[in-house]
Design a protein around this motif. Structure first.
Motif, PDB file in Angstrom:
ATOM      1  N   LEU A 182      14.808  -3.009   1.191  1.00 28.39           N
ATOM      2  CA  LEU A 182      14.199  -2.038   1.015  1.00 28.39           C
ATOM      3  C   LEU A 182      14.835  -0.449   1.007  1.00 28.39           C
ATOM      4  CD1 LEU A 182      10.913  -2.733   2.619  1.00 28.39           C
ATOM      5  CD2 LEU A 182      11.473  -3.227   0.305  1.00 28.39           C
ATOM      6  N   ILE A 183      16.105  -0.593   1.626  1.00 28.46           N
ATOM      7  CA  ILE A 183      16.888   0.642   1.710  1.00 28.46           C
ATOM      8  C   ILE A 183      17.757   0.899   0.595  1.00 28.46           C
ATOM      9  CG2 ILE A 183      18.721   1.757   3.107  1.00 28.46           C
ATOM     10  CD1 ILE A 183      17.470   0.641   5.838  1.00 28.46           C
ATOM     11  N   LEU A 184      18.426  -0.337   0.451  1.00 28.79           N
ATOM     12  CA  LEU A 184      19.500  -0.565  -0.524  1.00 28.79           C
ATOM     13  C   LEU A 184      18.671  -0.431  -2.035  1.00 28.79           C
ATOM     14  CD1 LEU A 184      21.728  -3.239   0.753  1.00 28.79           C
ATOM     15  CD2 LEU A 184      22.189  -0.756   0.596  1.00 28.79           C
ATOM     16  N   HIS A 185      17.556  -0.779  -2.445  1.00 29.43           N
ATOM     17  CA  HIS A 185      16.962  -1.131  -3.623  1.00 29.43           C
ATOM     18  C   HIS A 185      15.766  -0.180  -3.769  1.00 29.43           C
ATOM     19  CE1 HIS A 185      19.942  -4.346  -4.489  1.00 29.43           C
ATOM     20  NE2 HIS A 185      19.308  -4.867  -3.103  1.00 29.43           N
ATOM     21  N   HIS A 186      15.041   0.398  -2.683  1.00 28.83           N
ATOM     22  CA  HIS A 186      14.064   1.159  -2.948  1.00 28.83           C
ATOM     23  C   HIS A 186      14.052   2.512  -2.137  1.00 28.83           C
ATOM     24  CE1 HIS A 186      11.896  -2.465  -4.618  1.00 28.83           C
ATOM     25  NE2 HIS A 186      12.718  -3.211  -3.699  1.00 28.83           N
ATOM     26  N   ASN A 187      15.291   2.742  -1.591  1.00 26.66           N
ATOM     27  CA  ASN A 187      15.434   4.210  -0.959  1.00 26.66           C
ATOM     28  C   ASN A 187      14.293   4.422  -0.005  1.00 26.66           C
ATOM     29  OD1 ASN A 187      16.872   6.469  -0.737  1.00 26.66           O
ATOM     30  ND2 ASN A 187      15.263   7.978  -1.987  1.00 26.66           N
TER      31      ASN A 187
ATOM     32  N   GLU B   5       0.500  -1.101   0.102  1.00 25.78           N
ATOM     33  CA  GLU B   5       0.049   0.080   0.012  1.00 25.78           C
ATOM     34  C   GLU B   5       0.973   1.102   0.004  1.00 25.78           C
ATOM     35  OE1 GLU B   5      -3.076  -0.075   3.148  1.00 25.78           O
ATOM     36  OE2 GLU B   5      -3.721  -2.000   2.420  1.00 25.78           O
ATOM     37  N   ILE B   6       1.925   1.273   0.567  1.00 18.75           N
ATOM     38  CA  ILE B   6       2.843   2.533   0.772  1.00 18.75           C
ATOM     39  C   ILE B   6       4.011   2.257  -0.562  1.00 18.75           C
ATOM     40  CG2 ILE B   6       4.273   3.960   2.048  1.00 18.75           C
ATOM     41  CD1 ILE B   6       1.820   3.682   3.496  1.00 18.75           C
ATOM     42  N   MET B   7       4.458   1.327  -0.688  1.00 18.68           N
ATOM     43  CA  MET B   7       5.451   1.368  -1.769  1.00 18.68           C
ATOM     44  C   MET B   7       4.859   1.000  -3.326  1.00 18.68           C
ATOM     45  SD  MET B   7       8.415  -0.681   0.238  1.00 18.68           S
ATOM     46  CE  MET B   7       9.595  -0.537  -1.246  1.00 18.68           C
ATOM     47  N   GLY B   8       3.819   0.393  -3.331  1.00 17.93           N
ATOM     48  CA  GLY B   8       3.133  -0.009  -4.530  1.00 17.93           C
ATOM     49  C   GLY B   8       3.614  -1.105  -5.071  1.00 17.93           C
ATOM     50  N   ILE B   9       3.912  -2.149  -4.288  1.00 19.97           N
ATOM     51  CA  ILE B   9       4.755  -3.242  -4.950  1.00 19.97           C
ATOM     52  C   ILE B   9       3.363  -4.399  -5.123  1.00 19.97           C
ATOM     53  CG2 ILE B   9       6.065  -5.234  -4.557  1.00 19.97           C
ATOM     54  CD1 ILE B   9       7.895  -3.621  -3.083  1.00 19.97           C
ATOM     55  N   ASP B  10       3.171  -4.888  -6.129  1.00 20.44           N
ATOM     56  CA  ASP B  10       2.018  -5.784  -6.220  1.00 20.44           C
ATOM     57  C   ASP B  10       2.132  -6.798  -5.217  1.00 20.44           C
ATOM     58  OD1 ASP B  10       1.352  -4.294  -8.425  1.00 20.44           O
ATOM     59  OD2 ASP B  10       2.393  -5.804 -10.000  1.00 20.44           O
ATOM     60  N   THR B  11       0.804  -7.396  -4.739  1.00 22.43           N
ATOM     61  CA  THR B  11       0.808  -8.243  -3.747  1.00 22.43           C
ATOM     62  C   THR B  11       1.392  -9.526  -4.199  1.00 22.43           C
ATOM     63  OG1 THR B  11      -1.489  -7.439  -3.134  1.00 22.43           O
ATOM     64  CG2 THR B  11      -0.900  -9.571  -2.270  1.00 22.43           C
ATOM     65  N   ASP B  12       1.464 -10.017  -5.268  1.00 26.58           N
ATOM     66  CA  ASP B  12       2.057 -11.141  -5.905  1.00 26.58           C
ATOM     67  C   ASP B  12       3.477 -11.303  -5.566  1.00 26.58           C
ATOM     68  OD1 ASP B  12      -0.510 -12.415  -6.199  1.00 26.58           O
ATOM     69  OD2 ASP B  12      -0.487 -11.846  -8.585  1.00 26.58           O
TER      70      ASP B  12
END
Length: 205
Positions: free
Chosen positions: A59-64, A32-39
């Motif tokens: 998440l820190i390294l690859h998604h800031n 919900e916050i990052m928008g990554i698909d549930t699957d």
């Protein structure tokens, strides 16, 4: 002698379900916050946990991701409905005369909440959370090196108590006396216990 305790599923029993709620919150955050698909969430979490020890590091390294926002979100629990005064553990900790520390991949507020609701906060010299370790989680070398530097403890004069075999293995490399809390395995640890309630049998028994 020092006692280094992990927090989640070590200080309390896994059946209490604290981490089940945290896991749901992590999935919700990523979806919900990052928008990554549930699957994709579960596969991504598995990848990051295997590679880095915890989801957050990936998440820190690859998604800031802002780690402070993440930790506040995922540790938003109704602690008062899950954790209560643990009289048995209070009696055990009060009779162990050594310095005790918490060393956790969770947040400081999470650790404070867990220990406060179990009413055992007073027994610990200090909490070392993921923030204190500059977001380097166990079982990374960086995490252990920072922990040892911050505390000044000698691994050879310390018990390291954890529920994760991979953390136990790394602690062995650093020279800690290791205690694995698990009903299912006894991998590489100096001592294996089914419950934290048996810790006094090793330390003072």
């Amino acid at each position: 002698m020092n006692l280094i305790f992990d927090l989640d599923n070590t200080i309390y029993h896994p059946e209490l379900g604290v981490l089940r709620v945290v896991d749901k919150n992590i999935n919700k955050y990523m979806n919900e916050i990052m928008g990554i698909d549930t699957d994709e969430v579960d596969l991504l979490r598995q990848e990051y946990r295997k590679k880095y020890g915890v989801t957050l590091k990936g998440l820190i390294l690859h998604h800031n991701v802002d780690p402070y926002h993440y930790l506040e979100y995922v540790h938003n629990l109704e602690y008062h409905l899950i954790l209560f005064r643990d009289e048995k553990l209070i009696n055990i900790l009060s009779n162990i005369p050594y310095k005790k520390y918490i060393y956790t991949n969770g947040s400081r507020n999470h650790a404070l909440n867990v220990l406060s609701h179990l009413e055992i906060l007073e027994f610990f010299e200090k909490i070392y959370s993921i923030e204190d370790l500059d977001f380097h989680p166990k079982p990374s070398d960086e995490s252990f090196e920072r922990f040892i530097k911050l505390t000044g403890v000698s691994p050879h004069l310390s018990y390291f108590i954890d529920d994760m075999p991979e953390n136990i293995s790394k602690a062995n490399e650093f020279g800690f006396k290791t205690v694995l809390i698990s009903k299912n395995s006894c991998e590489n640890a100096d001592f294996c216990l089914e419950s934290i309630y048996d810790i006094d049998k090793i330390i003072v028994g």
